[in-house]
Design an enzyme around this catalytic site. Structure first.
Site, short mmCIF file in Angstrom:
data_model
loop_
_atom_site.label_atom_id
_atom_site.label_comp_id
_atom_site.label_asym_id
_atom_site.label_seq_id
_atom_site.Cartn_x
_atom_site.Cartn_y
_atom_site.Cartn_z
N ASP A 95 21.88 -13.39 14.56
CA ASP A 95 22.40 -13.01 15.89
C ASP A 95 21.34 -12.82 16.96
O ASP A 95 21.63 -12.22 18.00
CB ASP A 95 23.24 -11.73 15.75
CG ASP A 95 24.50 -11.96 14.93
OD1 ASP A 95 25.23 -12.92 15.25
OD2 ASP A 95 24.76 -11.20 13.99
N ASP B 5 30.48 -18.73 15.11
CA ASP B 5 29.82 -17.88 16.10
C ASP B 5 28.36 -18.28 16.32
O ASP B 5 27.78 -18.07 17.39
CB ASP B 5 29.83 -16.41 15.66
CG ASP B 5 31.12 -15.96 14.98
OD1 ASP B 5 31.79 -16.80 14.38
OD2 ASP B 5 31.42 -14.77 15.03
N1 GLY Z 1 30.12 -12.63 16.04
C1 GLY Z 1 31.01 -11.68 15.50
C2 GLY Z 1 32.32 -11.63 16.19
O1 GLY Z 1 32.62 -12.44 17.03
O2 GLY Z 1 33.08 -10.75 15.88
#
Ligand code: GLY
Length: 401
Positions: free
Chosen positions: A111, A169
């Site tokens: 992330d 994501d």
């Molecule tokens: N990247 C985690 C979410 O969108 O919840």
């Protein structure tokens, strides 16, 4: 939208922009954001943490810098500064951004783009300094350590019983790599971002254009083992925020590379969400496209904010007639978010700007609550909309040095 060519941005005159009701409402929304974020800052008891959501009792939920959402509040403060231009908000933004300095080498998740890109990336866009560049380069190098050449992708999570999970994501974290590759981090970083995008393009999509959430790979052989729903309803269903990440992520990677496949992928997701029979009239999706109103399901305002921001950029990459439809849809989403029941009343909602987002319904976590990333992409989308309609030049992270 089949014959897609790059569109020259229409530069509209300011008098036209002044007649746009969405632009007219922005002063009020950003003033509300100021009120809310003063409240949030005043409630931050832990000098290391950052705001994420609210708990079951309505009190503030905060996270350490290692949490995937840590960069969004500093990012919101930068976006308020971008709109206002006031030095006060730059100082708040810098102070909260620096809370993340200690995670510049963090390798514990995929992330880094969310965490450092939204904090230090906006710092670089709006207040250029070598200090910010150095952190972003370190963060990109740390993210690249999660790349597996046999698969050609970056590993998302280290938890669970997966072999090598990759979630949709993760497209969002690639802009950090693209920026670093162009700014002293080494060409390999862009190669990783492209390989990850190519493999995501190949493996993460259904024939209807929607994206799976999790694809799990064999780390030695590189082949796909299985799909998982995780935050979505089930493996055949389309988790709303996952579609938003896909739309935004492939649009961004088209900006970075010019690759038409990425553009087509983003357009395919846009078609899926915009035409979906379960999409409510106000254009704010339920948490999963597989659920409909009679089920009494919660909305996910965060997915609408992310979609709107992505659609505004995508609208500049397709022929004008198609771009107009994308922009109109994004504007409808932003109009909904700019009013009740989504926009919080001043002094309410623990200091967050938006209500009615859903984090992880299958796990019973963060259902129908404020989420800081909903605020972030809402403010970004408003700024993108204003820039596009008013002919203001606004650069993304991949476009700054
Ligand atoms: N990247 C985690 C979410 O969108 O919840």
């Amino acid at each position: 939208m089949k014959s897609l060519t790059r569109l020259v941005l229409p530069v509209l005159c300011v008098s036209h922009a002044a007649a746009d009701p969405l632009i007219d409402s922005m002063n009020g929304v950003f003033e509300r954001a100021e009120t809310q974020y003063r409240l949030l800052m005043g409630s931050m008891e832990n000098a290391r943490h950052l705001p994420r959501s609210i708990k079951g009792d309505g009190s503030l939920a905060t996270v350490p810098p290692e949490d995937w959402t840590s960069g969004f509040f500093p990012g919101c403060l930068w976006l308020v500064h971008e709109f206002e231009g006031a030095p006060e908000w730059r100082e708040h933004a810098l102070a909260y951004t620096r809370r993340l300095e200690g995670i510049r080498h963090f390798k514990g998740n995929h992330d880094g783009g969310f965490m450092l890109g939204c904090s230090y990336g906006n710092a670089l866009r709006l207040c250029p300094a070598d200090e910010h560049r150095a952190v972003l380069r370190d963060a990109a190098a740390a993210l690249a350590t999660r790349y597996n050449p046999a698969i050609g992708m970056i590993r998302s999570w280290d938890f669970g019983s997966f072999a090598f999970p990759v979630i949709i994501d993760n497209m969002m974290n690639l802009e950090l790599l693209a920026w670093a590759a162009a700014n002293g981090g080494g060409a390999t970083l862009l190669e990783i971002a492209i390989s990850h995008s190519d493999r995501t393009h190949e493996f993460h999509f259904r024939p209807d254009g929607s994206a799976y959430h999790v694809a799990d790979f064999d780390p030695e052989k590189g082949w796909l083992r299985a799909y998982h729903a995780w935050q979505g309803r089930d493996v055949r269903s389309a988790w709303a925020r996952g579609q938003a990440w896909a739309l935004y992520g492939f649009t961004m990677m088209h900006r970075v590379t010019g690759n038409k496949l990425y553009l087509d992928r983003a357009v395919g997701v846009a078609r899926f969400v915009m035409n979906h029979p379960n999409l409510p009239d106000d254009r704010i999706p339920y948490w999963d496209f597989g659920v409909a109103a009679p089920d009494g399901e919660p909305r996910d305002a965060s997915s609408a904010a992310i979609m709107a921001s992505g659609l505004i950029e995508l609208s500049t990459m397709v022929p004008p007639a198609d771009g107009g439809k994308l922009l109109e849809f994004a504007a409808a989403q932003l109009k909904s978010l700019s009013a009740a029941p989504y926009l919080a009343d001043a002094g309410s909602n623990a200091g967050f700007l938006l209500r009615h987002s859903t984090g992880n319904l299958p796990e019973g976590s963060e259902i129908d609550v404020p989420l800081i990333y909903a605020d972030y992409y809402f403010l970004e989308a408003l700024l993108r909309y204003r820039a596009l309609k008013s002919g203001i030049q606004r650069k993304n992270l991949s476009e700054v040095k």
